[in-house]
Scaffold this motif. Structure first.
Motif, PDB file in Angstrom:
ATOM      1  N   LEU A   1      91.194  13.642  36.113  1.00  0.00           N
ATOM      2  CA  LEU A   1      92.286  14.583  35.916  1.00  0.00           C
ATOM      3  C   LEU A   1      93.047  14.822  37.223  1.00  0.00           C
ATOM      4  O   LEU A   1      92.448  14.941  38.293  1.00  0.00           O
ATOM      5  N   LYS A   2      94.363  14.938  37.116  1.00  0.00           N
ATOM      6  CA  LYS A   2      95.171  15.300  38.278  1.00  0.00           C
ATOM      7  C   LYS A   2      95.389  16.801  38.346  1.00  0.00           C
ATOM      8  O   LYS A   2      95.534  17.380  39.422  1.00  0.00           O
ATOM      9  N   THR A   3      95.406  17.436  37.200  1.00  0.00           N
ATOM     10  CA  THR A   3      95.509  18.891  37.138  1.00  0.00           C
ATOM     11  C   THR A   3      94.732  19.383  35.934  1.00  0.00           C
ATOM     12  O   THR A   3      94.487  18.628  34.986  1.00  0.00           O
ATOM     13  N   LEU A   4      94.337  20.637  35.964  1.00  0.00           N
ATOM     14  CA  LEU A   4      93.574  21.229  34.871  1.00  0.00           C
ATOM     15  C   LEU A   4      94.115  22.617  34.575  1.00  0.00           C
ATOM     16  O   LEU A   4      94.106  23.496  35.439  1.00  0.00           O
TER      17      LEU A   4
ATOM     18  N   GLY B   1     101.391   8.449  32.964  1.00  0.00           N
ATOM     19  CA  GLY B   1     100.020   7.947  33.025  1.00  0.00           C
ATOM     20  C   GLY B   1      99.035   8.887  33.675  1.00  0.00           C
ATOM     21  O   GLY B   1      97.816   8.679  33.568  1.00  0.00           O
ATOM     22  N   ASP B   2      99.499   9.946  34.340  1.00  0.00           N
ATOM     23  CA  ASP B   2      98.579  10.921  34.929  1.00  0.00           C
ATOM     24  C   ASP B   2      97.912  11.749  33.839  1.00  0.00           C
ATOM     25  O   ASP B   2      98.489  11.980  32.765  1.00  0.00           O
ATOM     26  N   ARG B   3      96.697  12.235  34.142  1.00  0.00           N
ATOM     27  CA  ARG B   3      95.939  13.012  33.167  1.00  0.00           C
ATOM     28  C   ARG B   3      96.069  14.504  33.450  1.00  0.00           C
ATOM     29  O   ARG B   3      95.839  14.956  34.580  1.00  0.00           O
ATOM     30  N   VAL B   4      96.403  15.243  32.415  1.00  0.00           N
ATOM     31  CA  VAL B   4      96.522  16.697  32.495  1.00  0.00           C
ATOM     32  C   VAL B   4      95.415  17.298  31.648  1.00  0.00           C
ATOM     33  O   VAL B   4      95.428  17.182  30.422  1.00  0.00           O
ATOM     34  N   GLY B   5      94.430  17.927  32.289  1.00  0.00           N
ATOM     35  CA  GLY B   5      93.309  18.518  31.571  1.00  0.00           C
ATOM     36  C   GLY B   5      93.662  19.871  30.981  1.00  0.00           C
ATOM     37  O   GLY B   5      94.574  20.562  31.457  1.00  0.00           O
TER      38      GLY B   5
END
Length: 526
Positions: free
Chosen positions: A114-117, A66-70
Motif C-alpha cells: 500500500l502507498k496510503t491507508l 497502479g498505486d494501491r490505496v488501502g
C-alpha cells in the motif's frame, strides 16, 4: 504499443470515470442515501466529491496509476468517494477487513504494498507499529469525531482534471478472501470484471426498475461493491449501512425506505428474532435475495407468511461476483417455495459446467452431482503474485474451478449442494480450516490440530476443532480459544475445541475432516 483491436487492453477515457459518466447522463437523480447522517447525494454531487478526493490523492499524496490505496472502514460515504476517485486515476483500491487480527492485516499489507491507508478512526488501534510494514504507507484517519474535520479538508480540495485513460483489463480492486490454504488470497479484480458483472445484473434484473436497497455486505468484500455498483449503474438508490442493526432495518422496512433486501441467512434470522419483527409492515418489500450459502425454508417461512417473494443468488469473488440467480418462471409463492433451494440459471453471458473431481473436461448430465465450473467476461485476473494458486482454480480455457458441488435438474435449474474442498462458509465469510489449525498449533501445548465446519442453523456452518496436546504440557479448551482470539477474526475462532489422544486421519495419513465432522455431529445428536 497497444493493439487497438484488443479493446479490453485499450485505455479509454470513460473506463474508471464511472461517477463522471453518470453525472453527465443523469446528474440530478438521487443515487445514495446515508441513513447515519441523513445526507442524500445525486450523481452530480457524488462526482464532485470524487473529483476532489482524486485531486487530493494525486496532488497531496502522489498517488498515480497502479498505486494501491488501502481502506479499513465500515460502509461509509468516504469508501464510495475513494472507490470512484481511484477509478478516475487508475489507482487500485485495497479494502481490508476490520474483523482481521493484527498478524493477518500485516501479512496483507506487506503483500499488497500500500502507498496510503485510509482508516476509520474507530479502528485506529488496528494499525500500530506491529502491523504497518517496513515500507510504511501514509495513514489518514477519518470519522465522525475530531477526524471529521480532516476529511472535510480533503473534500475542500480545489478539483482539477486528474483523470487518466484506463483499460478494462487494468486492476481496480484487490479483494482478500479465504481459501483452502492458511494464507489469505488476494484476488485481482479488474474494471472489466466489475463492469461486465454490472451489465449482467442489468440483463438479469427482475421486479422494480427503480429499487431502493441497503448495502449490507461489508465493502471489504467484493459482494458489497457488487451490490453498490449495480445499484449505482441502474439509477437505483443505494443505502449503505455501517453495521447490521436489525431494529434499524425493520424501521426502514416499515417506513418503506427500501423495497428490496439482499442478505445472508443469519441476517434474516436476526430480523425474525427482533421484537419489532411481528409489527413491521413488509408490504413495501418486493423481493428478498439471499446469497453466500443456501438458505433454509425454516428461515424463509416467516417472510413467505408475509407474502414476500424470495430467491437465491450465487457467485464467488473469482468468477463473479454474481453468476447465478433464480428468476421465478411462474406467478405465486408456491413456485418460489418449490424452488427455494435452487440458485437457478447462470447469468446471460456466463458459461457453466458441472464436472467430476477426476475429469474437469467432461460435463456431467442432469441429476449428477459434481463440481461447478464457470467462465465469463467477469472472471477475475488471478491471485496477486501467486501463479501456482491461480493455476489451480483458473485453467487455460478460462474455466474457474469453484470447489462448490452442484447439480442441475431437467429444467436447467442449478442447486448448490456442498463443497468439494475444505473451505466452509460461516455467516457469509469464507473460512480456511488450515488457518485455524495453524493458529492452534502455534500454542506451545498443542502437538497436532484439525478443524472443519459443521452445520449451524444460524450461521450456516461454524468452526470446530480437535487437538492433541504435547506430552507434559497442559491447556484447557478455554485456553486454546483465547489463544485463537488473539490471532484470528472472531468468526474463525472454533466454537468447540475437543482435546483428544489422537486426531482422525485417512488411510494415507491425511487429516480426515469428514471424520471430525461426524464426531461433532454425533456429539450434538447425543
Amino acid at each position: 504499443m497497444t493493439d487497438a483491436r484488443n479493446y479490453d487492453a485499450l485505455p479509454m477515457d470513460w473506463v474508471g470515470d464511472y461517477s463522471g459518466k453518470k453525472a453527465l447522463l443523469t446528474p440530478n437523480i438521487e443515487a445514495i442515501f446515508d441513513p447515519h447522517t441523513g445526507a442524500r447525494y445525486t450523481y452530480k454531487q457524488i462526482d464532485e466529491r470524487a473529483n476532489r478526493v482524486a485531486t487530493y490523492l494525486v496532488d497531496k499524496l502522489g498517488i498515480s496509476k497502479g498505486d494501491r490505496v488501502g481502506l479499513i472502514s465500515r460502509n461509509r460515504m468516504e469508501c464510495i468517494d475513494l472507490f470512484f476517485a481511484c477509478g478516475k486515476i487508475g489507482a487500485i483500491l485495497s479494502p481490508l477487513s476490520y474483523r482481521l487480527q493484527k498478524p493477518e492485516l500485516r501479512d496483507l499489507m506487506q503483500r499488497e504494498t500500500l502507498k496510503t491507508l485510509f482508516i476509520e478512526d474507530v479502528f485506529a488501534t488496528l494499525v500500530d507499529d506491529s502491523v504497518l510494514p517496513e515500507q510504511r504507507p501514509t495513514v489518514i484517519q477519518f470519522g465522525d469525531g475530531d477526524n471529521a474535520a480532516a476529511y472535510d479538508a480533503i473534500l475542500a480540495t480545489e478539483p482539477r482534471d486528474v483523470k487518466v485513460p484506463v483499460a478494462m483489463n487494468d486492476p481496480f480492486l484487490y479483494i482478500h478472501t479465504g481459501g483452502t490454504t492458511a494464507v489469505p488470497k488476494v484476488c485481482i479484480i479488474s474494471h472489466r470484471q466489475m463492469m461486465w458483472n454490472a451489465f449482467e445484473a442489468l440483463l438479469m434484473c427482475a421486479g422494480s426498475g427503480h429499487s431502493r436497497e441497503l448495502v449490507l455486505f461489508p465493502l471489504f468484500h467484493v459482494g458489497g461493491w457488487n451490490v453498490f455498483f449495480c445499484l449505482f449503474m441502474r439509477n437505483s438508490l443505494a443505502i449503505p449501512l455501517r453495521q447490521f442493526d436489525a431494529g434499524q432495518i425493520l424501521d426502514m422496512v416499515d417506513q418503506k425506505v427500501i423495497n428490496r433486501l439482499g442478505v445472508v441467512e443469519a441476517m434474516l434470522q436476526m430480523l425474525v428474532a427482533h421484537p419489532k419483527f411481528e409489527k413491521t409492515d413488509f408490504s413495501g418489500i418486493e423481493l428478498i435475495t439471499t446469497a453466500a450459502a443456501p438458505c433454509s425454508n425454516e428461515t424463509l417461512q416467516p417472510f413467505w407468511d408475509r407474502g414476500i417473494s424470495t430467491n437465491q443468488a450465487y457467485g464467488l469473488t473469482e468468477a463473479g461476483p454474481s453468476n447465478f440467480a433464480f428468476l421465478a418462471r411462474e406467478p405465486g409463492l408456491e413456485h418460489v417455495k418449490a424452488n427455494s433451494r435452487k440458485v437457478g440459471t447462470p447469468f446471460f453471458c456466463c458459461d457453466y459446467k458441472i464436472v467430476s473431481e477426476e475429469d474437469h473436461n467432461t460435463p456431467l448430465p442432469p441429476g449428477k452431482i459434481g463440481v461447478l465450473c464457470l467462465r465469463s467476461y467477469h472472471n477475475f485476473d488471478g491471485y496477486l503474485n501467486d501463479p501456482e494458486r491461480t493455476a489451480k482454480i483458473l485453467d487455460q480455457d478460462g474455466w474457474i474451478y469453484s470447489g462448490d458441488l452442484a447439480v442441475c435438474d431437467e429444467e436447467g435449474l442449478v442447486s448448490i449442494v456442498g463443497r468439494a474442498d475444505n473451505m466452509f462458509i460461516t455467516g457469509g465469510e469464507n473460512v480456511s480450516p488450515e488457518e485455524i489449525e495453524n493458529a492452534l498449533r502455534s500454542h506451545p501445548a498443542v502437538a497436532a490440530a484439525i478443524c472443519a465446519g459443521i452445520p449451524d442453523k444460524k450461521w450456516g456452518e461454524i468452526p470446530v476443532a480437535m487437538v492433541v496436546l504435547t506430552p507434559g504440557k497442559y491447556a484447557t479448551e478455554a485456553d486454546l480459544r483465547t489463544h485463537c482470539k488473539e490471532l484470528l477474526a472472531s468468526y474463525k475462532v472454533p466454537k468447540t475445541v475437543a482435546i483428544a489422544d489422537a486426531i482422525p486421519l485417512t488411510p494415507v495419513g491425511k487429516l480426515d475432516r469428514k471424520a471430525l465432522k461426524a464426531y461433532f455431529t454425533n456429539k450434538q445428536a447425543a
